[in-house]
Motif scaffolding. Sequence first.
Motif, PDB file in Angstrom:
ATOM      1  N   ASN A 128       7.174 -42.064 -49.988  1.00 34.91           N
ATOM      2  CA  ASN A 128       7.632 -41.613 -48.829  1.00 34.91           C
ATOM      3  C   ASN A 128       8.530 -42.824 -48.072  1.00 34.91           C
ATOM      4  O   ASN A 128       8.629 -42.858 -46.735  1.00 34.91           O
ATOM      5  N   PHE A 129       8.746 -43.840 -48.895  1.00 34.44           N
ATOM      6  CA  PHE A 129       9.566 -44.708 -48.039  1.00 34.44           C
ATOM      7  C   PHE A 129      11.187 -44.497 -48.083  1.00 34.44           C
ATOM      8  O   PHE A 129      11.535 -44.064 -49.195  1.00 34.44           O
ATOM      9  N   SER A 130      11.758 -44.709 -46.952  1.00 32.76           N
ATOM     10  CA  SER A 130      13.120 -43.954 -46.779  1.00 32.76           C
ATOM     11  C   SER A 130      14.209 -45.110 -46.821  1.00 32.76           C
ATOM     12  O   SER A 130      15.079 -44.775 -46.892  1.00 32.76           O
ATOM     13  N   ARG A 131      13.771 -46.282 -47.388  1.00 31.56           N
ATOM     14  CA  ARG A 131      14.847 -47.428 -47.191  1.00 31.56           C
ATOM     15  C   ARG A 131      14.620 -48.286 -48.555  1.00 31.56           C
ATOM     16  O   ARG A 131      13.645 -48.376 -49.213  1.00 31.56           O
ATOM     17  N   ARG A 132      15.927 -48.517 -49.126  1.00 28.08           N
ATOM     18  CA  ARG A 132      15.740 -49.417 -50.368  1.00 28.08           C
ATOM     19  C   ARG A 132      15.886 -50.869 -49.920  1.00 28.08           C
ATOM     20  O   ARG A 132      16.525 -51.167 -48.648  1.00 28.08           O
ATOM     21  N   TRP A 133      15.290 -51.650 -50.481  1.00 26.03           N
ATOM     22  CA  TRP A 133      15.078 -53.088 -49.819  1.00 26.03           C
ATOM     23  C   TRP A 133      15.898 -54.105 -50.397  1.00 26.03           C
ATOM     24  O   TRP A 133      16.085 -55.184 -49.766  1.00 26.03           O
ATOM     25  N   GLN A 134      16.717 -53.622 -51.319  1.00 27.81           N
ATOM     26  CA  GLN A 134      17.577 -54.617 -51.770  1.00 27.81           C
ATOM     27  C   GLN A 134      19.060 -53.750 -52.031  1.00 27.81           C
ATOM     28  O   GLN A 134      19.066 -52.548 -52.072  1.00 27.81           O
ATOM     29  N   PHE A 142       5.276 -52.274 -55.575  1.00 26.80           N
ATOM     30  CA  PHE A 142       6.003 -53.480 -55.409  1.00 26.80           C
ATOM     31  C   PHE A 142       7.000 -53.483 -56.685  1.00 26.80           C
ATOM     32  O   PHE A 142       8.332 -54.218 -56.461  1.00 26.80           O
ATOM     33  N   ALA A 143       6.423 -52.892 -57.871  1.00 26.36           N
ATOM     34  CA  ALA A 143       7.752 -52.838 -58.979  1.00 26.36           C
ATOM     35  C   ALA A 143       9.075 -52.126 -58.462  1.00 26.36           C
ATOM     36  O   ALA A 143      10.113 -52.696 -58.667  1.00 26.36           O
ATOM     37  N   THR A 144       8.966 -51.241 -57.705  1.00 32.65           N
ATOM     38  CA  THR A 144      10.001 -50.336 -57.371  1.00 32.65           C
ATOM     39  C   THR A 144      10.642 -51.114 -56.087  1.00 32.65           C
ATOM     40  O   THR A 144      11.780 -51.152 -56.145  1.00 32.65           O
ATOM     41  N   ARG A 145       9.861 -51.682 -55.319  1.00 29.69           N
ATOM     42  CA  ARG A 145      10.312 -52.482 -54.295  1.00 29.69           C
ATOM     43  C   ARG A 145      11.253 -53.696 -54.716  1.00 29.69           C
ATOM     44  O   ARG A 145      12.337 -53.773 -54.185  1.00 29.69           O
ATOM     45  N   GLU A 202      -6.143 -47.650 -56.813  1.00 30.37           N
ATOM     46  CA  GLU A 202      -5.481 -48.435 -56.128  1.00 30.37           C
ATOM     47  C   GLU A 202      -4.489 -49.614 -56.533  1.00 30.37           C
ATOM     48  O   GLU A 202      -3.324 -49.785 -56.180  1.00 30.37           O
ATOM     49  N   TRP A 203      -4.958 -50.260 -57.226  1.00 31.73           N
ATOM     50  CA  TRP A 203      -4.312 -51.308 -58.096  1.00 31.73           C
ATOM     51  C   TRP A 203      -3.112 -50.642 -58.686  1.00 31.73           C
ATOM     52  O   TRP A 203      -1.839 -51.315 -58.763  1.00 31.73           O
ATOM     53  N   ILE A 204      -3.291 -49.673 -59.605  1.00 32.38           N
ATOM     54  CA  ILE A 204      -1.958 -49.066 -59.960  1.00 32.38           C
ATOM     55  C   ILE A 204      -0.982 -48.551 -58.756  1.00 32.38           C
ATOM     56  O   ILE A 204       0.240 -48.787 -59.177  1.00 32.38           O
ATOM     57  N   ARG A 205      -1.431 -48.010 -57.909  1.00 30.18           N
ATOM     58  CA  ARG A 205      -0.516 -47.656 -56.977  1.00 30.18           C
ATOM     59  C   ARG A 205       0.260 -48.669 -56.335  1.00 30.18           C
ATOM     60  O   ARG A 205       1.311 -48.854 -56.169  1.00 30.18           O
TER      61      ARG A 205
END
Length: 527
Positions: A283-289, A272-275, A264-267
């Motif tokens: 399964n996230f469909s939006r880029r945050w930046q 958050f590194a990707t975010r 879970e820590w790795i996940r």
Amino acid sequence: MNKSIIKELLGKLPPFTAELYWLLQQSNKPPVGGYSADRLIEALPRWVVQTKAAQRPATGKRVLVFSMLRYWVEHTAMTSLALAALGHQVTLAYLPYAHWKKPVSRFDLRRQDLYLKAALKPLTEIVKTISLLEAPVGDSLPEEIESQLDAAAYRDTQYSLLHEEIDVESDLYAMRRERDLRHALVILTFLRENKFDAIALPNGSILEFGMTYKVARYLDIPVATYEFGEQSERIWMAQNADVMRQDTSGMWNARKDTPLNDEEWIRVKDFFATRQGGGLWENFSRRWQNIESQGGTKVRADLGLDDRPMVLLPANVLGDSLTLGRHTFSDSMTDWQARTIEFFAKRPDVQFVIRVHPGEALGWGLSVYDILKEKFPTLPENIHLLPADAKVNTYDLVNAADVGLVFTTTVGMEMAMIGLPVIVTGQTHYRGKGFTIEPSSWDQYFEILEKVISAPKDYAPSREDVESAWTYAYRFFFEYPQPYPWHVQHFWEDEEIWPMEKVMSKEGLAKFEKTFGYLAGELIDWE
């Protein structure tokens, strides 16, 4: 008389006026001001066949689903069938409105109602459908409901305009109050005359959805409200609560003392590194930046920031139903931002950066940037107001900051996760979780702000608090949303991936059956 006046008069005539016109003129087409249900008309027979093939024995549970607007009608039709396949006695009650902020003649509304009744006809083999347009209207409301009408109309108008300051004398406010009042009278009468064991409805915060929720709670009928975030195959859900409040207390109380395991820590760290880097994750469909990370050092140089302490305020999207009515001591989010600018205008020893949410570049209303620029045409050199389309990664600003100020944005939680002191002024889902600073009055806010900017490290969260913030973030993103096959924003693409027969298969039920049970009134067990 012009055409609109004639339509208004015809709309008030007894039944069959609009019906006759619809049959004679365009019985297979949506009227002007309505919406097309072509895709639903094509798909419904197939859905019904698949539902019948999977149908379970009757449970005896009576479930009401309420809907309006094209995309929600499509979505709730499928949801109603899924609940019926599981053996529940389902009623889909709907309104034929195509818009929530545009007036429509009663005549055209009645024609749209006829069109929608015809479109939904295949559904009636399994699900009872009822239009609330011509349903009986009660004579009066109890004080508990009537006293909420002004606030409901105010919030609906804010949401419609994406603006916190609205004119209660406007035509839009009057229309929203009239519609909320009428719906309250209708749904109260309907729920008193028809007994349901559970109600499922989208949102629960605004428009007729919000009024349905209020009346259901008044009548003490179990109600599940639901919405969709940025994850595919996930749904936000609340039971006997407004889902847009994102009350995570039940989940957190049950799960906060369970530490994350290595996997879970790795996940959560990968997520958050990707975010923060501006990429897409699972399964996230939006880029945050709108730009990849360049690093805190570069953003400081690009903005001309020096060695003075830097306070970052990442703003929420203006008018989002996740932010409306979430103020604690301010009049609104922008009221708090304006008074905070006035505070830092007198503190040249501190640099203050407001980052307008990148998502506002896609909105239809005013931006936080527009409102603040109108209030403050010129700003002192220590205050930087960055518009939504600024080519700046918010997380580079986070890494350059010494202190965070937030209303309800999840970025506040993320700042606490890297050890920054964060002052929260709105009713956000992570408020009260132990890793942020939460003033409850203007005096307390400015007193705390003075102390924190004078010695940020003294008010930073402890190591244990930082770990708690990471644990909460994992629970919020990966456990709070429930598995669900169809996202409302890309419903038709999801329906191809998860047709009804697949959802009702052993594979689909293993993944989604519990969530359907929650919609039908079974209590979520966070343990």
